[in-house]
Design a protein around this motif. Structure first.
Motif, PDB file in Angstrom:
ATOM      1  N   PHE A  78     -54.105  79.106  42.551  1.00 11.05           N
ATOM      2  CA  PHE A  78     -54.707  79.047  43.892  1.00 11.05           C
ATOM      3  C   PHE A  78     -54.880  77.576  44.263  1.00 11.05           C
ATOM      4  O   PHE A  78     -55.659  76.851  43.626  1.00 11.05           O
ATOM      5  CB  PHE A  78     -56.053  79.768  43.918  1.00 11.05           C
ATOM      6  N   VAL A  79     -54.116  77.153  45.269  1.00 18.52           N
ATOM      7  CA  VAL A  79     -54.165  75.764  45.724  1.00 18.52           C
ATOM      8  C   VAL A  79     -54.959  75.736  47.028  1.00 18.52           C
ATOM      9  O   VAL A  79     -54.493  76.241  48.073  1.00 18.52           O
ATOM     10  CB  VAL A  79     -52.759  75.177  45.935  1.00 18.52           C
ATOM     11  N   PHE A  80     -56.171  75.190  46.983  1.00 20.64           N
ATOM     12  CA  PHE A  80     -57.023  75.049  48.168  1.00 20.64           C
ATOM     13  C   PHE A  80     -56.735  73.667  48.762  1.00 20.64           C
ATOM     14  O   PHE A  80     -56.905  72.645  48.082  1.00 20.64           O
ATOM     15  CB  PHE A  80     -58.502  75.164  47.797  1.00 20.64           C
ATOM     16  N   THR A  81     -56.329  73.641  50.029  1.00 21.29           N
ATOM     17  CA  THR A  81     -55.941  72.361  50.624  1.00 21.29           C
ATOM     18  C   THR A  81     -56.300  72.332  52.102  1.00 21.29           C
ATOM     19  O   THR A  81     -56.326  73.372  52.779  1.00 21.29           O
ATOM     20  CB  THR A  81     -54.435  72.110  50.454  1.00 21.29           C
ATOM     21  N   CYS A  82     -56.550  71.132  52.568  1.00 25.05           N
ATOM     22  CA  CYS A  82     -56.817  70.941  53.999  1.00 25.05           C
ATOM     23  C   CYS A  82     -55.580  70.389  54.721  1.00 25.05           C
ATOM     24  O   CYS A  82     -55.627  70.100  55.914  1.00 25.05           O
ATOM     25  CB  CYS A  82     -57.999  70.012  54.203  1.00 25.05           C
ATOM     26  N   GLY A  83     -54.492  70.184  53.961  1.00 27.01           N
ATOM     27  CA  GLY A  83     -53.249  69.686  54.563  1.00 27.01           C
ATOM     28  C   GLY A  83     -52.136  70.701  54.424  1.00 27.01           C
ATOM     29  O   GLY A  83     -52.266  71.734  53.753  1.00 27.01           O
ATOM     30  N   LYS A  84     -50.980  70.394  55.054  1.00 27.17           N
ATOM     31  CA  LYS A  84     -49.853  71.300  55.040  1.00 27.17           C
ATOM     32  C   LYS A  84     -48.741  70.808  54.123  1.00 27.17           C
ATOM     33  O   LYS A  84     -47.663  71.395  54.086  1.00 27.17           O
ATOM     34  CB  LYS A  84     -49.303  71.469  56.457  1.00 27.17           C
ATOM     35  N   ARG A  85     -49.015  69.726  53.383  1.00 29.38           N
ATOM     36  CA  ARG A  85     -47.982  69.134  52.563  1.00 29.38           C
ATOM     37  C   ARG A  85     -47.555  70.069  51.448  1.00 29.38           C
ATOM     38  O   ARG A  85     -46.371  70.203  51.134  1.00 29.38           O
ATOM     39  CB  ARG A  85     -48.499  67.803  51.978  1.00 29.38           C
ATOM     40  N   GLU A  86     -48.482  70.738  50.798  1.00 23.75           N
ATOM     41  CA  GLU A  86     -48.153  71.626  49.691  1.00 23.75           C
ATOM     42  C   GLU A  86     -47.239  72.763  50.140  1.00 23.75           C
ATOM     43  O   GLU A  86     -46.223  73.084  49.492  1.00 23.75           O
ATOM     44  CB  GLU A  86     -49.432  72.190  49.058  1.00 23.75           C
ATOM     45  N   ALA A  87     -47.606  73.388  51.255  1.00 27.72           N
ATOM     46  CA  ALA A  87     -46.772  74.501  51.754  1.00 27.72           C
ATOM     47  C   ALA A  87     -45.379  74.009  52.138  1.00 27.72           C
ATOM     48  O   ALA A  87     -44.361  74.683  51.871  1.00 27.72           O
ATOM     49  CB  ALA A  87     -47.447  75.168  52.942  1.00 27.72           C
ATOM     50  N   ALA A  88     -45.314  72.836  52.753  1.00 32.29           N
ATOM     51  CA  ALA A  88     -44.018  72.292  53.169  1.00 32.29           C
ATOM     52  C   ALA A  88     -43.137  72.003  51.969  1.00 32.29           C
ATOM     53  O   ALA A  88     -41.931  72.307  51.966  1.00 32.29           O
ATOM     54  CB  ALA A  88     -44.224  71.027  54.001  1.00 32.29           C
ATOM     55  N   LEU A  89     -43.671  71.389  50.922  1.00 28.56           N
ATOM     56  CA  LEU A  89     -42.887  71.089  49.733  1.00 28.56           C
ATOM     57  C   LEU A  89     -42.435  72.365  49.033  1.00 28.56           C
ATOM     58  O   LEU A  89     -41.306  72.448  48.521  1.00 28.56           O
ATOM     59  CB  LEU A  89     -43.705  70.218  48.774  1.00 28.56           C
ATOM     60  N   LEU A  90     -43.279  73.377  48.986  1.00 29.08           N
ATOM     61  CA  LEU A  90     -42.890  74.648  48.375  1.00 29.08           C
ATOM     62  C   LEU A  90     -41.752  75.304  49.154  1.00 29.08           C
ATOM     63  O   LEU A  90     -40.799  75.868  48.556  1.00 29.08           O
ATOM     64  CB  LEU A  90     -44.094  75.592  48.287  1.00 29.08           C
ATOM     65  N   GLN A  91     -41.854  75.248  50.472  1.00 30.34           N
ATOM     66  CA  GLN A  91     -40.796  75.815  51.283  1.00 30.34           C
ATOM     67  C   GLN A  91     -39.502  75.017  51.100  1.00 30.34           C
ATOM     68  O   GLN A  91     -38.406  75.598  51.032  1.00 30.34           O
ATOM     69  CB  GLN A  91     -41.209  75.820  52.755  1.00 30.34           C
ATOM     70  N   LYS A  92     -39.644  73.708  50.996  1.00 31.77           N
ATOM     71  CA  LYS A  92     -38.475  72.864  50.810  1.00 31.77           C
ATOM     72  C   LYS A  92     -37.790  73.170  49.490  1.00 31.77           C
ATOM     73  O   LYS A  92     -36.546  73.233  49.421  1.00 31.77           O
ATOM     74  CB  LYS A  92     -38.900  71.404  50.875  1.00 31.77           C
ATOM     75  N   GLU A  93     -38.574  73.357  48.452  1.00 33.63           N
ATOM     76  CA  GLU A  93     -37.996  73.639  47.138  1.00 33.63           C
ATOM     77  C   GLU A  93     -37.710  75.130  46.950  1.00 33.63           C
ATOM     78  O   GLU A  93     -37.235  75.535  45.895  1.00 33.63           O
ATOM     79  CB  GLU A  93     -38.976  73.163  46.044  1.00 33.63           C
ATOM     80  N   ARG A  94     -37.972  75.920  48.003  1.00 31.44           N
ATOM     81  CA  ARG A  94     -37.730  77.352  47.984  1.00 31.44           C
ATOM     82  C   ARG A  94     -38.484  78.040  46.818  1.00 31.44           C
ATOM     83  O   ARG A  94     -37.956  78.899  46.131  1.00 31.44           O
ATOM     84  CB  ARG A  94     -36.245  77.650  47.922  1.00 31.44           C
ATOM     85  N   ILE A  95     -39.697  77.598  46.678  1.00 32.49           N
ATOM     86  CA  ILE A  95     -40.579  78.191  45.666  1.00 32.49           C
ATOM     87  C   ILE A  95     -41.433  79.237  46.371  1.00 32.49           C
ATOM     88  O   ILE A  95     -42.157  78.919  47.327  1.00 32.49           O
ATOM     89  CB  ILE A  95     -41.461  77.121  44.999  1.00 32.49           C
ATOM     90  N   PRO A  96     -41.419  80.466  45.925  1.00 31.03           N
ATOM     91  CA  PRO A  96     -42.208  81.497  46.607  1.00 31.03           C
ATOM     92  C   PRO A  96     -43.706  81.279  46.411  1.00 31.03           C
ATOM     93  O   PRO A  96     -44.155  80.867  45.343  1.00 31.03           O
ATOM     94  CB  PRO A  96     -41.734  82.787  45.944  1.00 31.03           C
ATOM     95  N   PHE A  97     -44.468  81.589  47.445  1.00 26.06           N
ATOM     96  CA  PHE A  97     -45.931  81.471  47.372  1.00 26.06           C
ATOM     97  C   PHE A  97     -46.552  82.383  48.400  1.00 26.06           C
ATOM     98  O   PHE A  97     -45.886  82.847  49.329  1.00 26.06           O
ATOM     99  CB  PHE A  97     -46.382  80.013  47.587  1.00 26.06           C
ATOM    100  N   THR A  98     -47.839  82.638  48.263  1.00 25.91           N
ATOM    101  CA  THR A  98     -48.613  83.451  49.199  1.00 25.91           C
ATOM    102  C   THR A  98     -49.515  82.527  49.985  1.00 25.91           C
ATOM    103  O   THR A  98     -50.298  81.757  49.413  1.00 25.91           O
ATOM    104  CB  THR A  98     -49.457  84.505  48.461  1.00 25.91           C
ATOM    105  N   SER A  99     -49.417  82.598  51.311  1.00 24.36           N
ATOM    106  CA  SER A  99     -50.237  81.755  52.168  1.00 24.36           C
ATOM    107  C   SER A  99     -51.445  82.555  52.643  1.00 24.36           C
ATOM    108  O   SER A  99     -51.316  83.675  53.138  1.00 24.36           O
ATOM    109  CB  SER A  99     -49.414  81.256  53.369  1.00 24.36           C
ATOM    110  N   ILE A 100     -52.627  81.935  52.493  1.00 27.81           N
ATOM    111  CA  ILE A 100     -53.882  82.563  52.928  1.00 27.81           C
ATOM    112  C   ILE A 100     -54.582  81.566  53.845  1.00 27.81           C
ATOM    113  O   ILE A 100     -55.156  80.569  53.376  1.00 27.81           O
ATOM    114  CB  ILE A 100     -54.785  82.935  51.740  1.00 27.81           C
ATOM    115  N   PRO A 101     -54.567  81.788  55.119  1.00 28.99           N
ATOM    116  CA  PRO A 101     -55.241  80.863  56.038  1.00 28.99           C
ATOM    117  C   PRO A 101     -56.742  81.112  56.037  1.00 28.99           C
ATOM    118  O   PRO A 101     -57.211  82.242  55.872  1.00 28.99           O
ATOM    119  CB  PRO A 101     -54.612  81.201  57.390  1.00 28.99           C
ATOM    120  N   LEU A 102     -57.491  80.058  56.222  1.00 28.14           N
ATOM    121  CA  LEU A 102     -58.960  80.152  56.298  1.00 28.14           C
ATOM    122  C   LEU A 102     -59.419  79.610  57.651  1.00 28.14           C
ATOM    123  O   LEU A 102     -58.818  78.711  58.209  1.00 28.14           O
ATOM    124  CB  LEU A 102     -59.619  79.353  55.159  1.00 28.14           C
TER     125      LEU A 102
END
Length: 550
Positions: free
Chosen positions: A526-550
């Protein structure tokens, strides 16, 4: 352990919020004050409870910081998770006066936990200390507490023996220490020393008793005193008899005890001559009367002379006798005084002898009194020794148990220390492999000791941790946490919560880290973040993840 669902009734700013979780990576994105850290803290409090501080500490503790902003839903929530392929649910209420913890499990049913602690089997060996030192990484707090070293040592020793936390070395050692303390509290302290001291006192008392001799001496003194008293008594009787015998020695009064004499022949002759003279006068025979009168006168004169001479002779004789009696009396008195003086001297000697014997007798009586007191003391000491022996006999089983517990404790501590020494090489190897993956091969060797002092091998030399950049230091600490998770939970599958811990990472290091986690970490992330960098890098590397907006 796999987190399935979180239902928040009221916790900080999150009111009536629900979250579903999946396998693999989760990115929980939200602006500042969106509730990311609140959700992170909620998960930890659902697992290990939330205690309220006391006094001044209560003003800024977790309980006060996460009081619901709105009072609609109450203070608490529920968390469902999967443990050992069983679905579990924990519901907690943190509200004052309504605190409660209820645990439900398909294989165990509904369990009320009055102390707020979940059953050990559902946590798979996870403790609160390990959770916050390994699985839970707070904002800018990737460094671990020094207590992690001991926690890891404990879990490593348990793993080596195929144990769980319920029967861990530390738990067993703590139980043995508690049992030892309990046994020691039931034993009388210094019992053996007291018994030995009493035995020494009793031996000294017996020796003093053997040195005292008075019985034979007392009998002898009593016999001598009785003899002296008898001698004094017989001496007094003899003196009384002697005084009675000497009483006639005193001068008797002179008394005429001579018998009255009958008239002698001279007196009859005189009376006859006087009678003849009287008859001659009557018969007028003057010549005859004259002759008779003259003869009577002559006879009277002679008789008077003889009487005077006889009286003188008797007087002289009486005087002589008186003088003789006086000398005899004086001699008797002198002899009596001599005898009396001798008797007095003998009596005085006897009295002095008696006084000496009485002093000796009193000394013997004092020794007898001392002997009796010592005998009483010896008896009391013997009774105390017997009582101590009886008490030791009663406590003998406790002492045997204490010895057994002590032996088990020392053996367990020795084995535990030996296994503890084996964790260093293991964690160094694991941490080095992880750091190499997180940094893309920039650092391949890490050294960490028992006090968690860390150094890395760089450019052919050893570099201390504080000489590295902030981002590298955060990666080293993350590598240590991941190595600790690998040691503590070799079965894998534990959820990892990372709360804004990549702020100091550059894009390349962040990409390596996210890629390593997605490929190598077996549990949820579980990666808690206030930025979008983590999601962007995961999408770039085509690594699957679950996004949970708060």
């Amino acid at each position: 352990m796999k987190l399935l669902h979180a239902d928040i009734y009221g916790f900080g700013k999150l009111i009536h919020r629900s979250f579903d979780f999946q396998d693999g990576l989760h990115v929980l994105y939200g602006a500042n004050e969106a509730g990311k850290s609140t959700l992170h803290t909620f998960i930890g409090c659902m697992l290990f409870g939330l205690e309220r501080g006391r006094g001044k500490a209560a003003h800024n503790d977790l309980y006060s910081r996460f009081l619901p902003w709105e009072q609609e839903g109450g203070y608490g929530g529920s968390l469902s998770f999967e443990c050992q392929e069983q679905s579990c649910l924990v519901e907690r209420s943190f509200a004052a006066g309504r605190r409660s913890t209820v645990f439900s499990c398909a294989g165990q049913g509904r369990i009320v936990c009055p102390d707020g602690c979940l059953p050990a089997f559902c946590l798979e060996g996870l403790t609160k200390e390990l959770f916050y030192n390994t699985l839970s990484v707070r904002q800018l707090q990737c460094a671990v507490h020094t207590s992690l070293a001991e926690s890891l040592s404990q879990h490593f020793r348990d793993i080596q023996q195929g144990r769980t936390d319920a029967v861990s070395y530390d738990a067993a050692i703590n139980r043995l220490k508690a049992e030892k303390k309990s046994l020691e509290s039931r034993l009388t302290p210094g019992l053996e020393e007291r018994l030995e001291a009493k035995k020494q006192e009793a031996a000294a008392c017996e020796k003093r008793l053997s040195d005292i001799s008075f019985l034979q001496t007392k009998k002898e003194l009593e016999g001598q005193l009785a003899l002296c008293m008898e001698q004094i008594g017989s001496g007094l009787e003899e003196a009384a008899d002697k005084s009675e015998a000497d009483r006639p020695l005193s001068k008797p009064p002179v008394s005429d005890t001579s018998p009255k004499k009958r008239p002698s022949g001279a007196f009859r002759l005189f009376m006859l001559l006087a009678l003849c003279a009287a008859l001659g006068l009557l018969w007028k025979q003057k010549v005859v009367a004259a002759l008779c009168a003259g003869a009577a006168a002559l006879f009277l004169a002679l008789t008077a002379h003889l009487l005077r001479r006889n009286a003188e002779v008797r007087r002289l004789k009486a005087r002589a006798e008186d003088e003789k009696d006086g000398d005899a009396f004086e001699d008797g008195r002198h002899d009596g005084r001599a005898v009396q003086a001798g008797q007095n001297a003998a009596s005085m000697k006897l009295r002095r002898r008696i006084e000496f014997l009485q002093e000796q007798y009193q000394d013997v009586c004092r020794r007898e009194w001392s002997y009796e007191r010592l005998a009483e003391q010896a008896q009391a000491l013997d009774e105390e020794c017997q009582a101590l022996l009886a008490q030791m006999a009663r406590e003998s089983e406790l002492r045997l148990n204490l010895q057994a517990v002590g032996l088990a404790l020392s053996t367990l501590q020795r084995v535990s220390a030996r296994l503890k020494g084996e964790i260093g090489p293991h964690i160094n190897a694991s941490m080095s492999d992880i750091l190499c993956g997180l940094t893309g091969g920039a650092y391949r060797q890490v050294y960490v000791n028992d006090t968690l002092e860390i150094a890395v091998q760089a450019a052919g030399r050893t570099v201390p941790l504080d000489a590295l950049s902030r981002g590298t230091i955060e990666q080293v600490w993350l590598a240590l946490r991941l190595a600790a998770i690998d040691i503590a939970f070799p079965q894998g599958g534990m959820p990892l919560l990372l709360d804004d811990c990549f702020l100091a990472y550059d894009d390349e290091r962040l990409s390596h880290t996210l890629g390593w986690l997605a490929e190598n970490y077996s549990g949820q992330v579980f990666v808690f973040t206030c930025g979008k960098r983590e999601a962007a890098l995961l999408q770039k590397e085509r690594i699957p993840f679950t996004s949970i907006p708060l």
